[in-house]
Design a protein around this motif. Structure first.
Motif, short mmCIF file in Angstrom:
data_model
loop_
_atom_site.label_atom_id
_atom_site.label_comp_id
_atom_site.label_asym_id
_atom_site.label_seq_id
_atom_site.Cartn_x
_atom_site.Cartn_y
_atom_site.Cartn_z
N ARG A 25 -6.11 83.93 55.98
CA ARG A 25 -6.70 82.62 55.72
C ARG A 25 -7.39 82.16 57.00
N VAL A 26 -8.68 82.24 56.99
CA VAL A 26 -9.50 81.95 58.18
C VAL A 26 -10.00 80.52 58.13
N VAL A 27 -9.95 79.85 59.27
CA VAL A 27 -10.57 78.54 59.43
C VAL A 27 -11.56 78.64 60.59
N TRP A 28 -12.79 78.24 60.35
CA TRP A 28 -13.82 78.32 61.39
C TRP A 28 -13.80 77.06 62.25
N PRO A 29 -14.55 77.05 63.34
CA PRO A 29 -14.54 75.88 64.25
C PRO A 29 -14.78 74.58 63.50
N GLY A 30 -14.04 73.55 63.89
CA GLY A 30 -14.18 72.25 63.26
C GLY A 30 -13.60 72.18 61.86
N GLY A 31 -12.81 73.18 61.47
CA GLY A 31 -12.24 73.19 60.14
C GLY A 31 -13.18 73.67 59.06
N ALA A 32 -14.31 74.27 59.43
CA ALA A 32 -15.30 74.73 58.44
C ALA A 32 -14.74 75.85 57.58
N LYS A 33 -15.20 75.90 56.35
CA LYS A 33 -14.75 76.90 55.38
C LYS A 33 -15.73 78.06 55.22
N VAL A 34 -16.96 77.84 55.64
CA VAL A 34 -17.93 78.93 55.59
C VAL A 34 -18.79 78.88 56.84
N ASP A 192 -23.46 97.23 60.79
CA ASP A 192 -24.06 97.98 59.68
C ASP A 192 -23.26 97.87 58.39
N PRO A 193 -21.93 97.89 58.43
CA PRO A 193 -21.19 97.82 57.16
C PRO A 193 -21.44 96.52 56.40
N CYS A 194 -21.45 96.63 55.08
CA CYS A 194 -21.66 95.47 54.20
C CYS A 194 -20.47 95.32 53.26
N ASN A 195 -19.25 95.59 53.75
CA ASN A 195 -18.12 95.77 52.85
C ASN A 195 -17.06 94.69 52.91
N ASP A 196 -17.36 93.52 53.50
CA ASP A 196 -16.35 92.47 53.53
C ASP A 196 -17.02 91.11 53.75
N ASP A 197 -16.20 90.05 53.59
CA ASP A 197 -16.67 88.68 53.78
C ASP A 197 -16.25 88.11 55.12
N ILE A 198 -15.41 88.82 55.86
CA ILE A 198 -14.95 88.39 57.17
C ILE A 198 -14.90 89.60 58.09
N ALA A 250 -12.30 78.67 49.18
CA ALA A 250 -11.54 78.68 50.43
C ALA A 250 -10.16 78.07 50.28
N GLU A 251 -9.97 77.18 49.31
CA GLU A 251 -8.65 76.59 49.10
C GLU A 251 -7.62 77.68 48.79
N GLU A 252 -8.03 78.72 48.10
CA GLU A 252 -7.12 79.82 47.77
C GLU A 252 -7.27 81.01 48.70
N ALA A 253 -8.49 81.28 49.16
CA ALA A 253 -8.77 82.54 49.85
C ALA A 253 -9.05 82.39 51.34
#
Length: 312
Positions: A25-34, A192-198, A250-253
């Motif tokens: 469960r990742v949280v970006w700077p400032g609490g951002a979800k994306v 180069d890889p395109c296989n994940d969201d994080i 993001a609430e779940e993932a």
């Protein structure tokens, strides 16, 4: 094409699991979800050309499957539009909204247009290495690719004063690219890889390589292929839909990153720039969405998520 390419089957092992069912469960700077990474792709002047290579490139304003056996001035001048007009239209847009962008540029393309280098330095936009030229690395031997990587890094350093923190090839890498990035030892991340969201780490003999995944989903090359974007509204709506869904999910993932890639010669056209403007305005007014340079995403991950490892 080189005659001593590595046999099919070498290169990175495939991983169908990654982080699996329970991604961190990742949280970006400032609490951002994306975290939205806006990539300006700059290739003009480094593409294949009849005068230099005895062949034309096929990705100007049209994706031409069979290039004519003569100098293609139409495609050449489409590329020149990107360097003469398109890139500056996009630069003005980024400056107006103070958007931090990642410039995925071929080294020779930057050498051909020193003002782009000056603009990158002035605005502190980060570099994503994109090759010495806009070459098809899958056609090169390991030694040829190693030499092009070396020359590119030297040219980047002479122009910008830095080794590129990350790397992304034309279209797709060769079976050798990841090994050569590890061998170089100076890259912060690989894209180069395109296989994940994080981001995630790849283990290797001398340590770990951070992968900041790329994506070709929200990419303006879809203006040239079918089915793709028929107008700028399609592009803007595609980007908005992705951003909105990731924030909701993001609430779940947990938080995710999105790569939005635009090319100087394509989105630098005024009709398409209007679609990108709409995306920038949407991100700026959407709670939970932020723009981040790719280098900043990589450094944030290294500072905060060293313990995250895919399960595969």
């Amino acid at each position: 094409m080189s005659s001593d390419l590595n046999p099919v089957g070498l290169g990175p092992e495939r991983d169908f699991i990654g982080y699996g069912r329970h991604a961190p469960r990742v949280v970006w700077p400032g609490g951002a979800k994306v975290a939205v990474n806006l990539v300006l792709v700059y290739e003009e002047g480094s593409e294949y050309s009849w005068l230099q290579d005895g062949r034309n490139d096929n990705w100007g304003e049209y994706n031409i499957p069979n290039s004519p056996p003569a100098r293609d001035l139409g495609t050449e001048t489409h590329f020149e539009y990107g360097s003469r007009a398109g890139v500056w239209r996009l630069a003005r847009l980024f400056d107006r909204y103070e958007v931090p962008v990642t410039v995925s540029a071929c080294a020779v393309a930057l050498q051909c247009n020193p003002d782009i280098v000056a603009w990158m330095k002035e605005r502190r936009h980060d570099l994503l290495g994109h090759g010495l030229r806009w070459s098809e690395y899958w056609t090169l031997s390991r030694e040829e690719e190693r030499e092009q990587l070396r020359q590119a890094n030297e040219l980047y350093h002479s122009l910008l004063g830095v080794h590129p923190p990350g790397w992304n090839c034309r279209s797709f890498p060769s079976v050798n690219t990841q090994d050569l990035i590890i061998e170089d030892g100076r890259f912060l991340y690989y894209s180069d890889p395109c296989n994940d969201d994080i981001p995630y780490f790849v283990e290797h003999a001398s340590g770990r390589l951070l992968v900041v995944p790329y994506s070709k989903t929200l990419n303006d090359s879809r203006y040239l292929i079918a089915p793709g974007y028929s107008n700028p509204r399609d592009f803007a709506e595609d980007c908005r839909s992705a951003i909105s869904y990731v924030i909701e999910d993001a609430e779940e993932a947990g938080g995710k990153m999105l790569t939005i890639a635009v090319h100087a010669r394509w989105t630098g056209q005024p009709n398409r720039t209007s679609g990108l403007r709409d995306v920038i305005e949407f991100v700026n007014r959407t709670e939970g969405a932020i723009f981040m340079r790719r280098e900043d995403i990589a450094r944030y991950w290294l500072d905060n998520h060293q313990s995250f490892s895919p399960r595969g």
